[in-house]
Motif scaffolding. Structure first.
Motif, PDB file in Angstrom:
ATOM      1  N   PRO A  27       0.838  -1.212   0.000  1.00 24.42           N
ATOM      2  CA  PRO A  27       0.000   0.000   0.000  1.00 24.42           C
ATOM      3  C   PRO A  27       0.869   1.258   0.000  1.00 24.42           C
ATOM      4  N   SER A  28       0.432   2.266  -0.727  1.00 20.41           N
ATOM      5  CA  SER A  28       1.188   3.511  -0.839  1.00 20.41           C
ATOM      6  C   SER A  28       0.230   4.692  -0.898  1.00 20.41           C
ATOM      7  N   LEU A  29       0.517   5.704  -0.108  1.00 20.81           N
ATOM      8  CA  LEU A  29      -0.293   6.917  -0.165  1.00 20.81           C
ATOM      9  C   LEU A  29      -0.068   7.692  -1.466  1.00 20.81           C
ATOM     10  N   TYR A  30       1.163   7.621  -1.965  1.00 19.46           N
ATOM     11  CA  TYR A  30       1.530   8.389  -3.163  1.00 19.46           C
ATOM     12  C   TYR A  30       2.247   7.479  -4.161  1.00 19.46           C
ATOM     13  N   PRO A  31       1.533   6.538  -4.764  1.00 15.73           N
ATOM     14  CA  PRO A  31       2.173   5.564  -5.648  1.00 15.73           C
ATOM     15  C   PRO A  31       2.790   6.185  -6.901  1.00 15.73           C
ATOM     16  N   ASP A  32       2.337   7.369  -7.267  1.00 21.11           N
ATOM     17  CA  ASP A  32       2.830   8.024  -8.473  1.00 21.11           C
ATOM     18  C   ASP A  32       3.994   8.979  -8.209  1.00 21.11           C
ATOM     19  N   LEU A  33       4.413   9.125  -6.950  1.00 21.82           N
ATOM     20  CA  LEU A  33       5.474  10.073  -6.625  1.00 21.82           C
ATOM     21  C   LEU A  33       6.734   9.344  -6.168  1.00 21.82           C
ATOM     22  N   ASP A  34       7.850   9.660  -6.819  1.00 26.35           N
ATOM     23  CA  ASP A  34       9.140   9.089  -6.457  1.00 26.35           C
ATOM     24  C   ASP A  34       9.947  10.168  -5.732  1.00 26.35           C
ATOM     25  N   PHE A  35       9.929  10.109  -4.411  1.00 26.01           N
ATOM     26  CA  PHE A  35      10.591  11.128  -3.594  1.00 26.01           C
ATOM     27  C   PHE A  35      12.105  11.006  -3.638  1.00 26.01           C
ATOM     28  N   CYS A  36      12.619   9.854  -4.068  1.00 24.33           N
ATOM     29  CA  CYS A  36      14.072   9.699  -4.204  1.00 24.33           C
ATOM     30  C   CYS A  36      14.590  10.464  -5.416  1.00 24.33           C
ATOM     31  N   SER A  37      13.897  10.313  -6.530  1.00 23.79           N
ATOM     32  CA  SER A  37      14.377  10.986  -7.738  1.00 23.79           C
ATOM     33  C   SER A  37      14.030  12.469  -7.746  1.00 23.79           C
ATOM     34  N   ASP A  38      12.995  12.861  -7.000  1.00 26.01           N
ATOM     35  CA  ASP A  38      12.623  14.271  -6.945  1.00 26.01           C
ATOM     36  C   ASP A  38      12.132  14.627  -5.540  1.00 26.01           C
ATOM     37  N   PRO A  39      13.056  14.854  -4.590  1.00 26.63           N
ATOM     38  CA  PRO A  39      12.657  15.193  -3.220  1.00 26.63           C
ATOM     39  C   PRO A  39      11.806  16.458  -3.134  1.00 26.63           C
ATOM     40  N   GLY A  40      11.913  17.312  -4.117  1.00 29.09           N
ATOM     41  CA  GLY A  40      11.143  18.549  -4.128  1.00 29.09           C
ATOM     42  C   GLY A  40       9.645  18.333  -4.229  1.00 29.09           C
ATOM     43  N   LEU A  41       9.225  17.111  -4.559  1.00 26.56           N
ATOM     44  CA  LEU A  41       7.796  16.820  -4.640  1.00 26.56           C
ATOM     45  C   LEU A  41       7.080  17.062  -3.320  1.00 26.56           C
ATOM     46  N   ILE A  42       7.819  16.985  -2.225  1.00 26.67           N
ATOM     47  CA  ILE A  42       7.211  17.226  -0.914  1.00 26.67           C
ATOM     48  C   ILE A  42       6.607  18.625  -0.859  1.00 26.67           C
ATOM     49  N   CYS A  43       7.241  19.561  -1.520  1.00 27.90           N
ATOM     50  CA  CYS A  43       6.761  20.941  -1.487  1.00 27.90           C
ATOM     51  C   CYS A  43       6.207  21.446  -2.806  1.00 27.90           C
ATOM     52  N   SER A  44       6.345  20.681  -3.872  1.00 33.66           N
ATOM     53  CA  SER A  44       5.963  21.233  -5.173  1.00 33.66           C
ATOM     54  C   SER A  44       4.746  20.586  -5.818  1.00 33.66           C
ATOM     55  N   ASP A  45       4.251  19.489  -5.288  1.00 35.52           N
ATOM     56  CA  ASP A  45       3.059  18.871  -5.859  1.00 35.52           C
ATOM     57  C   ASP A  45       1.878  19.789  -5.567  1.00 35.52           C
ATOM     58  N   LYS A  46       1.364  20.446  -6.594  1.00 33.39           N
ATOM     59  CA  LYS A  46       0.382  21.517  -6.409  1.00 33.39           C
ATOM     60  C   LYS A  46      -0.908  21.063  -5.732  1.00 33.39           C
ATOM     61  N   GLU A  47      -1.332  19.854  -5.994  1.00 27.17           N
ATOM     62  CA  GLU A  47      -2.602  19.387  -5.437  1.00 27.17           C
ATOM     63  C   GLU A  47      -2.470  18.829  -4.022  1.00 27.17           C
ATOM     64  N   ARG A  48      -1.312  18.254  -3.688  1.00 33.42           N
ATOM     65  CA  ARG A  48      -1.198  17.507  -2.439  1.00 33.42           C
ATOM     66  C   ARG A  48      -0.114  18.000  -1.492  1.00 33.42           C
ATOM     67  N   THR A  49       0.479  19.147  -1.746  1.00 34.50           N
ATOM     68  CA  THR A  49       1.612  19.611  -0.945  1.00 34.50           C
ATOM     69  C   THR A  49       1.320  19.617   0.552  1.00 34.50           C
ATOM     70  N   MET A  50       0.216  20.184   0.967  1.00 31.41           N
ATOM     71  CA  MET A  50      -0.066  20.276   2.401  1.00 31.41           C
ATOM     72  C   MET A  50      -0.275  18.889   3.005  1.00 31.41           C
TER      73      MET A  50
END
Length: 141
Positions: free
Chosen positions: A26-49
């Motif tokens: 199970p994964s909350l964010y199966p489409d996000l690879d935080f290793c290849s793009d750590p900036g996704l934590i702050c840049s995913d426009k829909e789910r950042t918070m």
């Protein structure tokens, strides 16, 4: 947020990111690879918070809740019980928890791996006040 370094992003990705999904877990964010793009934590426009809250909870569980210093026999859970049993008035507990989260240990000076830019963030009265305010809100003390 204190997430930094390949190990922290890797753990986060393993548990809630694309790596979990790739391994059929199970994964909350199966489409996000935080290793290849750590900036996704702050840049995913829909789910950042939402992601920031999950990162914060993950860091708390990973770094603070299970913290144990075997050399000094200091255990977060045991100290938490002492803090509560003592009336939740010992500022040193708040400072130690803050150090664990910010630097990875409960006594200063700690490893430079978790170094922050200024020590004013580690022992500030504002953090203690905020901590007490949260306790009052949660427990109506």
């Amino acid at each position: 947020l204190h997430t930094r370094g390949t190990c922290n992003f890797g753990k986060f990705n393993f548990h809630v990111g694309s790596q979990a999904a790739a391994q059929n877990r199970p994964s909350l964010y199966p489409d996000l690879d935080f290793c290849s793009d750590p900036g996704l934590i702050c840049s995913d426009k829909e789910r950042t918070m939402d992601i920031r809250w999950v990162v914060g909870m993950f860091e708390w569980i990973d770094r603070v809740q299970d913290y144990y210093d075997s050399a000094l026999d200091w255990n977060y859970m045991r100290e938490l019980y002492k803090y509560v049993d003592g009336g939740m008035s010992d500022d040193s507990f708040i400072d130690k928890v803050n150090l664990i989260l910010a630097r990875g240990c409960h006594l200063y000076p700690c490893s430079s791996y978790f170094a922050v830019e200024s020590d004013r963030f580690l022992y500030s009265q504002e953090k203690r006040t905020n901590f007490r305010n949260i306790l009052k809100l949660l427990f109506e003390l």
